[in-house]
Design a protein around this motif. Structure first.
Motif, mmCIF file in Angstrom:
data_model
loop_
_atom_site.group_PDB
_atom_site.id
_atom_site.type_symbol
_atom_site.label_atom_id
_atom_site.label_comp_id
_atom_site.label_asym_id
_atom_site.label_seq_id
_atom_site.Cartn_x
_atom_site.Cartn_y
_atom_site.Cartn_z
ATOM 1 N N THR A 123 -54.998 31.619 -25.580
ATOM 2 C CA THR A 123 -54.164 32.614 -26.248
ATOM 3 C C THR A 123 -53.074 33.119 -25.301
ATOM 4 O OG1 THR A 123 -55.825 34.256 -25.627
ATOM 5 C CG2 THR A 123 -55.887 33.441 -27.880
ATOM 6 N N GLN A 124 -53.260 32.950 -23.995
ATOM 7 C CA GLN A 124 -52.261 33.384 -23.024
ATOM 8 C C GLN A 124 -51.635 32.203 -22.299
ATOM 9 O OE1 GLN A 124 -53.246 36.551 -20.388
ATOM 10 N NE2 GLN A 124 -53.357 37.966 -22.100
ATOM 11 N N GLN B 274 -57.884 27.609 -29.841
ATOM 12 C CA GLN B 274 -57.553 29.010 -29.616
ATOM 13 C C GLN B 274 -58.773 29.711 -29.025
ATOM 14 O OE1 GLN B 274 -54.662 30.830 -30.666
ATOM 15 N NE2 GLN B 274 -53.617 29.463 -32.115
ATOM 16 N N VAL B 275 -58.646 30.140 -27.782
ATOM 17 C CA VAL B 275 -59.766 30.865 -27.168
ATOM 18 C C VAL B 275 -59.216 32.011 -26.323
ATOM 19 C CG1 VAL B 275 -59.909 29.187 -25.256
ATOM 20 C CG2 VAL B 275 -61.872 30.654 -25.762
ATOM 21 N N GLU C 78 -69.108 29.861 -27.885
ATOM 22 C CA GLU C 78 -67.902 29.111 -28.261
ATOM 23 C C GLU C 78 -68.185 27.637 -28.526
ATOM 24 O OE1 GLU C 78 -65.323 30.454 -29.084
ATOM 25 O OE2 GLU C 78 -64.805 32.184 -27.830
ATOM 26 N N SER D 180 -50.390 28.686 -12.007
ATOM 27 C CA SER D 180 -50.961 29.978 -12.394
ATOM 28 C C SER D 180 -52.468 30.063 -12.169
ATOM 29 C CB SER D 180 -50.684 30.217 -13.885
ATOM 30 O OG SER D 180 -51.300 29.186 -14.650
ATOM 31 N N ASP E 169 -47.161 34.891 -40.988
ATOM 32 C CA ASP E 169 -47.996 34.411 -39.876
ATOM 33 C C ASP E 169 -47.220 34.124 -38.600
ATOM 34 O OD1 ASP E 169 -50.585 34.525 -40.984
ATOM 35 O OD2 ASP E 169 -50.157 32.766 -42.196
ATOM 36 N N LEU F 169 -45.584 36.089 -35.154
ATOM 37 C CA LEU F 169 -45.669 37.324 -34.403
ATOM 38 C C LEU F 169 -44.400 37.495 -33.576
ATOM 39 C CD1 LEU F 169 -47.554 39.620 -33.862
ATOM 40 C CD2 LEU F 169 -48.499 38.317 -31.965
ATOM 41 N N ALA F 170 -43.653 38.569 -33.894
ATOM 42 C CA ALA F 170 -42.458 38.901 -33.109
ATOM 43 C C ALA F 170 -42.773 40.181 -32.346
ATOM 44 C CB ALA F 170 -41.269 39.112 -34.043
ATOM 45 N N THR F 171 -42.850 40.078 -31.040
ATOM 46 C CA THR F 171 -43.336 41.254 -30.305
ATOM 47 C C THR F 171 -42.242 42.085 -29.659
ATOM 48 O OG1 THR F 171 -43.957 39.643 -28.661
ATOM 49 C CG2 THR F 171 -45.723 40.715 -29.851
ATOM 50 N N GLN G 162 -49.081 40.627 -20.394
ATOM 51 C CA GLN G 162 -50.316 39.838 -20.338
ATOM 52 C C GLN G 162 -51.322 40.427 -19.356
ATOM 53 O OE1 GLN G 162 -50.028 35.634 -19.982
ATOM 54 N NE2 GLN G 162 -49.121 35.505 -21.993
ATOM 55 N N PRO H 193 -51.839 34.163 -8.997
ATOM 56 C CA PRO H 193 -51.655 32.718 -9.147
ATOM 57 C C PRO H 193 -51.668 31.957 -7.816
ATOM 58 C CG PRO H 193 -49.627 33.907 -9.671
ATOM 59 C CD PRO H 193 -50.680 34.946 -9.472
ATOM 60 N N ILE H 194 -52.325 30.815 -7.837
ATOM 61 C CA ILE H 194 -52.524 30.010 -6.624
ATOM 62 C C ILE H 194 -51.189 29.623 -5.986
ATOM 63 C CG2 ILE H 194 -52.683 27.828 -7.906
ATOM 64 C CD1 ILE H 194 -54.714 26.848 -5.845
ATOM 65 N N TYR I 254 -50.460 46.543 -38.401
ATOM 66 C CA TYR I 254 -49.126 46.170 -37.934
ATOM 67 C C TYR I 254 -48.091 47.199 -38.362
ATOM 68 C CZ TYR I 254 -45.352 43.016 -36.608
ATOM 69 O OH TYR I 254 -44.266 42.448 -36.011
ATOM 70 N N HIS J 20 -68.824 34.310 -32.942
ATOM 71 C CA HIS J 20 -67.447 34.049 -32.563
ATOM 72 C C HIS J 20 -66.645 33.354 -33.664
ATOM 73 C CE1 HIS J 20 -66.909 34.738 -28.020
ATOM 74 N NE2 HIS J 20 -67.679 35.664 -28.540
ATOM 75 N N ARG K 210 -64.407 33.150 -36.686
ATOM 76 C CA ARG K 210 -63.475 34.156 -37.209
ATOM 77 C C ARG K 210 -63.521 34.264 -38.727
ATOM 78 N NH1 ARG K 210 -58.498 32.273 -33.629
ATOM 79 N NH2 ARG K 210 -59.442 32.623 -31.594
ATOM 80 N N MET L 226 -49.115 48.591 -29.933
ATOM 81 C CA MET L 226 -47.920 48.002 -29.320
ATOM 82 C C MET L 226 -47.127 49.081 -28.580
ATOM 83 S SD MET L 226 -46.719 45.135 -32.124
ATOM 84 C CE MET L 226 -47.147 45.927 -33.670
#
Lengths: 374, 374
Positions: free
Chosen positions: A12-13, A24-25, A46, A100, A190, A192-194, B13, B102-103, B187, B208, B210, B230
């Protein structure tokens, strides 16, 4: 002896993990690639979902791997022991990790005798060139973004000018209200605009200012939207600049220059060239038209950001297209986003997403670029 | 010689960076803490915004620092040179970084002679104990989450039962539709719910999963929502389990047991104890009532996850509250989320967020926990 690719991230990141596994985890997991074989190490919660959803060759059970270590007499072990053992068993003697990769896991694995080297971004260079499927996902995100622009445009059309104030459905029209129209439409579809930008007048002259408060008539309003599909993960990234009412002659000249620079960029893009050439074409257009880039009162004015960047699962990915560039190849999807920023006058930026083709590029966006909204 | 705290992250993040700076930034930036003084190193595009928005003592200009290096004759330098020079100038001879550092940056800085050690999570242990301001932010997120539950409940009330099918406004009621009601409401109120769970029947027996597709009458439906504001970044995390129609006698017993375990947890929580005691109180309740936790057909059944976890800027933060625990302190905000999962029968989980007080805990949630929706 083979080397492994190793990642430890939450997809997710982390776009690299999502790219490779399409899984997706939300919590970090280990991913390994050994001799072309792809593996995910998942906890019991999972495991089922991973086995059905992840595009990998093998899903390994973390608890089973831990049990194995215990059975061998390792009563106290860490996740690094588990990973080091898996790599050892598969004959791996060194691992390549993304830039990263977290220092804690790096130091722990190195401490267990696993030599790690990082690979600079992009970790998967093949991510830069998009497949037809990926371009389809980006187009889908663009389509909804263009619909969102059309809704915002319609709201401006419905808006009434009172002096230099804008009134929409009985209240002053604000940056927040326009973002709500755009982001809300995207969310319903569906996406996402952040951090959507709606920046009026002076706010717009700082390209990173997101914009707040009442919007005003006869001033530039930069609208920059970069939503991500919650289904596919792929983004769109588009910008329009609008004036509700009448733009000043100076602002109209800026707008014309930006569109001329945009066209120059489009004409320049083709495979084989370095993307910095595209950036230089934009700079030259502005220079030739007399639009200076310099510092005034310690603030940069003119054109002082890159011309674009790759998009895909990340909003910013390879190739860059500014002072730093990279060789363009067919299938790369890049933004083209020239802009001019002059405090006291206003700011204009337009941005579309294009795919590099065998002999040039194809603009994936088609939404109109008019400046004034009557 | 002083040591520095050093971070390199995007606060969108990374909750640690957001916690310390309250500055929303989408690309990674360097943060330093030297002798109690806090610094952010920002590029020209972020400099103005950082100076006005970031809660730090000093904002350093990356381009100015680079120019200084150039003036000193370093024509080819990396970001690591810049950071190493800043640390050196301020008399720092080692830096402590988060586990997620980060490495690439770690190896580059180490290569420049900056000794780095990582600190295991939590990087800022003080994040675990919330201020009144932070608890206020969490309550605000909870309030909207409870309104979202109320909207979903109302939709179920309006829903018609046909056989074992559920029909809502002329269409089968799906997990997706319920998520849309919940996530959409959140939202609209500036909360982002990304992985809401609406899991019916067998789907719910995998904690887990969804949830997807049509929901059915007379089966358990787990609804787990963990949105993030947000505006403030603070989360809520709540779960309810509903049955549209009639629950089976077995499911009702499971539901009663989960609520009894929930109450046992609430009674157990107080400062000074290890949070594992709370988890053990939940396990004992289930054991005493005869609800077995074991593997059946290779799948875990019963109660096989933790009883809760800290929440704040992250959905999962310290303290854990399972087999691993930590000492509870006043001001910690934790979830309490016992659950029972039995394939063939159904699953029930309820979850509220509580704050540890001087003599016990206060439940920050008040939304009703009824099982059946008529």
């Amino acid at each position: 002896m083979p080397e492994a690719l190793l990642m430890y991230a939450a997809s997710t990141q982390d776009a690299n993990l999502l790219y490779r596994t399409r899984f997706q985890v939300g919590d970090p997991v280990f991913y390994m690639e050994i001799g072309g074989r792809t593996l995910l190490l998942l906890n019991d919660l999972e495991l089922n979902r991973g086995a059905t959803e992840a595009r990998v060759d093998e899903v390994l059970s973390l608890s089973a791997a831990e049990k194995e270590l215990k059975d061998e007499g390792f009563t106290k072990h860490t996740i690094a022991d588990v990973v080091a053992r898996i790599l050892e068993k598969r004959g791996v003697d060194r691992a390549i990790v993304p830039a990263s990769f977290p220092i804690q896991m790096a130091d722990m694995l190195r401490g267990k005798g696993v030599p790690l080297t990082y690979r600079k971004d992009p970790f998967f260079p093949e991510r830069t060139v998009k497949t037809e499927e990926e371009i389809g996902h980006i187009r889908e995100s663009i389509r909804h973004t263009e619909d969102a622009f059309a809704r915002a445009w319609a709201a401006f059309q419905e808006t009434e000018i009172r002096g230099n104030e804008l009134w929409y459905r009985g209240a002053p029209l604000t940056a927040e209200a326009v973002k709500r129209i755009i982001d809300g439409h995207l969310y319903e579809n569906d996406l996402l605009a952040t951090h959507t930008i709606v920046a009026c007048g002076e706010q717009g002259t700082d390209p990173h200012c997101r914009g707040t408060g009442p919007l005003r008539a006869n001033e530039s309003i930069i609208v920059d939207v970069f939503p991500r599909s919650m289904k596919t993960g792929y983004v769109a990234d588009m910008t329009r600049t609008w004036v509700k009412g009448k733009a000043s002659p100076e602002l109209k000249k800026i707008d014309a220059a930006v569109k001329q620079a945009f066209d120059a960029a489009i004409r320049t893009i083709r495979p084989g060239i370095d993307s910095t050439e595209v950036h230089n074409a934009v700079k030259k257009t502005f220079d030739d038209l007399g639009f200076k880039t310099e510092k005034r009162d310690g603030k940069p004015v003119g054109f002082f950001h890159g011309t674009g960047h790759g998009i895909g699962l990340d909003v910013h990915e390879m190739p860059p297209m500014g002072a730093r560039g990279a060789k363009l190849e067919p299938g790369m999807v890049i933004t083209v986003e020239p802009g001019l920023y002059y405090p006291g006058v206003g700011a204009v930026r337009v941005e579309d997403d294009v795919v590099v083709t065998r002999d040039g590029c194809r603009n994936l966006c088609s939404y109109q670029k008019n400046l004034e909204i009557a």
